[in-house]
Design a protein around this motif. Structure first.
Motif, PDB file in Angstrom:
ATOM      1  N   MET A   1       0.839  -1.174   0.000  1.00  0.00           N
ATOM      2  CA  MET A   1       0.000   0.000   0.000  1.00  0.00           C
ATOM      3  C   MET A   1       0.873   1.221   0.000  1.00  0.00           C
ATOM      4  SD  MET A   1      -2.426   1.131   3.132  1.00  0.00           S
ATOM      5  CE  MET A   1      -2.004   2.665   3.828  1.00  0.00           C
ATOM      6  N   LYS A   2       0.417   2.243  -0.603  1.00  0.00           N
ATOM      7  CA  LYS A   2       1.103   3.523  -0.534  1.00  0.00           C
ATOM      8  C   LYS A   2       0.110   4.606  -0.212  1.00  0.00           C
ATOM      9  CE  LYS A   2       2.585   6.147  -3.885  1.00  0.00           C
ATOM     10  NZ  LYS A   2       2.196   7.454  -3.379  1.00  0.00           N
ATOM     11  N   LYS A   3       0.424   5.418   0.768  1.00  0.00           N
ATOM     12  CA  LYS A   3      -0.419   6.544   1.095  1.00  0.00           C
ATOM     13  C   LYS A   3       0.202   7.793   0.526  1.00  0.00           C
ATOM     14  CE  LYS A   3      -0.304   5.045   5.484  1.00  0.00           C
ATOM     15  NZ  LYS A   3      -0.014   4.257   6.383  1.00  0.00           N
ATOM     16  N   ASN A 254      -2.867  -1.322   5.807  1.00  0.00           N
ATOM     17  CA  ASN A 254      -3.779  -2.460   5.796  1.00  0.00           C
ATOM     18  C   ASN A 254      -4.959  -2.182   4.879  1.00  0.00           C
ATOM     19  OD1 ASN A 254      -6.248  -4.037   7.011  1.00  0.00           O
ATOM     20  ND2 ASN A 254      -4.428  -5.096   7.759  1.00  0.00           N
ATOM     21  N   PRO A 255      -5.440  -3.192   4.161  1.00  0.00           N
ATOM     22  CA  PRO A 255      -6.551  -2.970   3.230  1.00  0.00           C
ATOM     23  C   PRO A 255      -7.857  -2.562   3.879  1.00  0.00           C
ATOM     24  CG  PRO A 255      -5.976  -5.299   3.349  1.00  0.00           C
ATOM     25  CD  PRO A 255      -4.894  -4.560   4.046  1.00  0.00           C
ATOM     26  N   VAL A 256      -7.941  -2.595   5.207  1.00  0.00           N
ATOM     27  CA  VAL A 256      -9.172  -2.107   5.842  1.00  0.00           C
ATOM     28  C   VAL A 256      -9.405  -0.636   5.511  1.00  0.00           C
ATOM     29  CG1 VAL A 256      -8.134  -1.366   8.040  1.00  0.00           C
ATOM     30  CG2 VAL A 256     -10.526  -2.144   7.975  1.00  0.00           C
ATOM     31  N   GLU A 257      -8.312   0.083   5.174  1.00  0.00           N
ATOM     32  CA  GLU A 257      -8.475   1.490   4.804  1.00  0.00           C
ATOM     33  C   GLU A 257      -9.261   1.645   3.502  1.00  0.00           C
ATOM     34  OE1 GLU A 257      -4.358   3.322   6.414  1.00  0.00           O
ATOM     35  OE2 GLU A 257      -4.330   1.291   5.602  1.00  0.00           O
ATOM     36  N   LEU A 280      -5.215   9.974  -1.733  1.00  0.00           N
ATOM     37  CA  LEU A 280      -4.701   8.734  -1.173  1.00  0.00           C
ATOM     38  C   LEU A 280      -4.558   7.713  -2.294  1.00  0.00           C
ATOM     39  CD1 LEU A 280      -7.204   8.453   1.817  1.00  0.00           C
ATOM     40  CD2 LEU A 280      -4.838   9.253   1.984  1.00  0.00           C
ATOM     41  N   GLY A 281      -3.645   6.788  -2.102  1.00  0.00           N
ATOM     42  CA  GLY A 281      -3.495   5.719  -3.073  1.00  0.00           C
ATOM     43  C   GLY A 281      -2.841   4.519  -2.423  1.00  0.00           C
ATOM     44  N   TYR A 282      -3.103   3.319  -2.928  1.00  0.00           N
ATOM     45  CA  TYR A 282      -2.661   2.090  -2.281  1.00  0.00           C
ATOM     46  C   TYR A 282      -2.127   1.088  -3.298  1.00  0.00           C
ATOM     47  CZ  TYR A 282      -5.610   4.063   1.372  1.00  0.00           C
ATOM     48  OH  TYR A 282      -6.169   4.905   2.291  1.00  0.00           O
ATOM     49  N   TYR A 283      -1.075   0.380  -2.900  1.00  0.00           N
ATOM     50  CA  TYR A 283      -0.694  -0.852  -3.591  1.00  0.00           C
ATOM     51  C   TYR A 283       0.174  -1.747  -2.710  1.00  0.00           C
ATOM     52  CZ  TYR A 283       3.845   1.284  -4.946  1.00  0.00           C
ATOM     53  OH  TYR A 283       5.064   1.902  -4.957  1.00  0.00           O
ATOM     54  N   TYR A 290      -0.618  -8.936   0.690  1.00  0.00           N
ATOM     55  CA  TYR A 290      -1.788  -8.130   0.349  1.00  0.00           C
ATOM     56  C   TYR A 290      -1.495  -7.150  -0.792  1.00  0.00           C
ATOM     57  CZ  TYR A 290      -3.702  -9.585   4.939  1.00  0.00           C
ATOM     58  OH  TYR A 290      -4.164 -10.296   6.015  1.00  0.00           O
ATOM     59  N   ASN A 291      -0.240  -7.046  -1.209  1.00  0.00           N
ATOM     60  CA  ASN A 291       0.125  -6.053  -2.222  1.00  0.00           C
ATOM     61  C   ASN A 291      -0.598  -6.309  -3.542  1.00  0.00           C
ATOM     62  OD1 ASN A 291       1.881  -5.167  -0.280  1.00  0.00           O
ATOM     63  ND2 ASN A 291       3.743  -5.780  -1.363  1.00  0.00           N
ATOM     64  N   TYR A 292      -0.770  -5.227  -4.308  1.00  0.00           N
ATOM     65  CA  TYR A 292      -1.412  -5.337  -5.617  1.00  0.00           C
ATOM     66  C   TYR A 292      -0.358  -5.469  -6.712  1.00  0.00           C
ATOM     67  CZ  TYR A 292      -5.955  -4.093  -3.709  1.00  0.00           C
ATOM     68  OH  TYR A 292      -7.122  -4.090  -2.998  1.00  0.00           O
ATOM     69  N   PRO A 293      -0.412  -6.521  -7.492  1.00  0.00           N
ATOM     70  CA  PRO A 293       0.452  -6.581  -8.671  1.00  0.00           C
ATOM     71  C   PRO A 293      -0.061  -5.593  -9.711  1.00  0.00           C
ATOM     72  CG  PRO A 293      -1.029  -8.458  -8.646  1.00  0.00           C
ATOM     73  CD  PRO A 293      -1.231  -7.733  -7.344  1.00  0.00           C
ATOM     74  N   TYR A 294       0.836  -5.163 -10.567  1.00  0.00           N
ATOM     75  CA  TYR A 294       0.504  -4.126 -11.550  1.00  0.00           C
ATOM     76  C   TYR A 294      -0.717  -4.496 -12.396  1.00  0.00           C
ATOM     77  CZ  TYR A 294       0.980  -1.269 -15.774  1.00  0.00           C
ATOM     78  OH  TYR A 294       0.743  -0.446 -16.839  1.00  0.00           O
TER      79      TYR A 294
END
Length: 535
Positions: A1-3, A254-257, A280-283, A290-294
């Protein structure tokens, strides 16, 4: 995730996690018939009016999640329900793999989606996700002295909206962010409080009404829209009303956000909000599983991305920062900037060159992103103590744009969110030749205003355009009118131009000095007066 926050974070890793996060989806909504027959039980009158104005019918997505399903899930052994979504008919839960999997025995559970994708598809090779060190925090009525904030407004020709008295009044913006300390005390926000423009909010992270707390980032973001210090900082929508929602927990990744954000968007919808801004942004998450692949940043995978598109389908405009990954090995946008129907905003510097940190496209499925660009390098904002300063990040370019989108919609409230979005993109300087770094380019809100004004007004009235103008103006004639006269006056009331015009002609104002002029257009039985700005 990236904030999308300013300071430098390191992506943390861990070897094992006893507790997992997952979304549990329900089969149905047993109370749907009742709520659809009694819409004021689920949406405010303002929200219903927004739907009516845009021809959007109510449907089962609007119906609240069935609380008995929520309580039974929460009561299950080892399970904690952390958030819920009526749009996606799901709850966000935490527990062991075994306890979460056991929820399938409940008759109303349709499916379970673990945040760890490898659990959902046993035996499938894990796709390598992006990991990096990220830079996270990143009629003429109003002639404001913008001071240091002049560049970030003038670049988009936002001052023209303000000069025509479109400053956000009567519109509502929801800000989803990480905290708003100082907003209730600092001088740059005094105008919002003096005019009762802070309508409320909620802290989804703490489950409380305390919104003037936590991280400073939301304060920074809000100031670029709602701040007002004459001669120093003027926000792009200084007279809009605001709801403030804390959905970002800076203490963890955490993905709860994502779930908090969707829940907040649903509340915003129910309150009749027009525009949502999210810087805001997440990966990447604390748990790397839990990370997002491209390839999953494709507009249809992430919980938050799907929620953002539903928000648009309810009649709102969602404006999202593109992200600050542009100088990383993986420079691409993250979620929810990948959503099909959000306005994703990248960053440029004062000279309109792309900021080195501004995330680029394409999305994982090959679409153009970002959509548009605005100033995010050396952007002017206010701190919780009221200090006016500058900083870098698409966290700024997004709200600067969101405020002006709101003002444009104020000018044409009968337009749909789709029409306003299309007009903003269509006004941008690279619209005919978009790319993956600038999207459609830098929008021109003066062009958008004039474009809509001409289309809407010219059928029944005279309309002078463009306004502001440089050397030449045109006058659109109403139906059945072929000739008229125009008189232009300077600020002293002196006549500087007096000519006969026809619908096919244009008028040169090249000899006029820069400034604000009055005009009167007269025909045999119709008169139109207004202000003309010569640039």
């Amino acid at each position: 995730m990236k904030k999308q926050l300013f300071i430098l974070f390191l992506i943390l890793s861990a070897n094992c996690y006893a507790q997992e996060d997952a979304w549990v989806y329900f089969n149905d909504k047993p109370d749907a018939e009742y709520y659809l027959a009694n819409p004021l039980e689920m949406l405010s009158q303002r929200a219903l009016d927004r739907r009516t104005n845009q021809g959007i019918a109510l449907d089962e997505l609007d119906v609240p999640i069935h609380e008995d399903y929520v309580s039974q899930t929460d009561a299950a052994s080892g399970i904690t329900v952390i958030a819920k979504s009526k749009w996606l008919n799901a709850v966000h839960v935490r527990g062991t793999i075994e306890d979460i999997s056991a929820l399938t025995s409940l008759s109303f559970v349709q499916s379970i989606e673990f945040a760890d994708k490898t659990i959902n598809t046993p035996g499938r090779p894990a796709v390598s996700a992006r990991t990096s060190t990220v830079n996270n925090k990143l009629d003429v009525q109003e002639n404001y002295d913008y001071g240091m904030s002049t560049s970030q407004i003038d670049m988009l020709n936002g001052q023209v909206l303000h000069q025509q008295d479109y400053t956000g009044e009567g519109m509502i913006i929801a800000v989803m962010d990480s905290g708003f300390p100082g907003v209730d005390t600092a001088q740059p926000f005094q105008n919002l409080f003096d005019n009762n423009l802070i309508l409320g909010g909620y802290n989804f992270v703490d489950g409380s009404n305390d919104i003037y707390t936590a991280d400073n980032h939301g304060t920074y973001v809000l100031s670029t829209m709602g701040g007002f210090v004459e001669g120093a900082l003027v926000g792009t929508a200084p007279n809009a009303s605001y709801y403030l929602f804390i959905t970002e927990d800076t203490s963890s990744e955490n993905p709860v956000e994502e779930s908090y954000w969707v829940e907040a968007a649903e509340v915003a919808d129910s309150l009749g909000v027009d525009v949502i801004n999210t810087s805001l942004g997440y990966y990447n998450y604390d748990n790397p599983n839990y990370n997002y692949p491209y390839e999953s940043v494709n507009g249809q995978t992430a919980f938050m991305t799907r929620g953002a598109d539903i928000a648009f389908s309810r009649g709102m405009i969602v404006v999202i920062s593109a992200g600050n990954n542009g100088n990383n090995a993986d420079p691409y946008i993250e979620i929810p900037a990948d959503a099909f129907n959000v306005l994703t905003v990248g960053s440029v510097s004062y000279d309109e060159a792309r900021s080195y940190f501004s995330s680029i496209g394409p999305t994982g499925d090959g679409r153009i992103k970002p959509d548009v660009m605005a100033q995010g390098s050396a952007a002017i904002f206010a701190k919780p103590d009221g200090t006016i300063t500058f900083g870098n990040g698409t966290s700024f370019s997004s709200p600067i744009t969101a405020g002006l989108v709101t003002c444009l919609w104020q000018a044409f409230p009968e337009k749909t969110n789709t029409e306003i979005m299309d007009l903003v993109k269509g006004s941008a300087d690279r619209f005919t030749n978009p790319d993956f770094e600038y999207g459609y380019g830098i929008p021109d809100f003066a062009f958008a205003l004039n474009e809509l004004t001409v289309k809407e007004v010219a059928k029944t009235d005279f309309i002078l355009y463009p306004n502001p103008a440089n050397d030449v103006i045109n006058i659109a004639f109403p139906d059945d009118f072929g000739q008229a006269s125009i008189t232009i006056y300077n600020s002293l009331g002196q006549v500087v131009i007096n000519e006969t015009i026809t619908e096919e002609s244009f008028l040169s104002i090249k000899e006029l000095t820069k400034g604000i002029y009055s005009y009167i257009i007269q025909s045999e039985n119709k008169t139109k007066s207004g202000k003309l700005i010569k640039e």
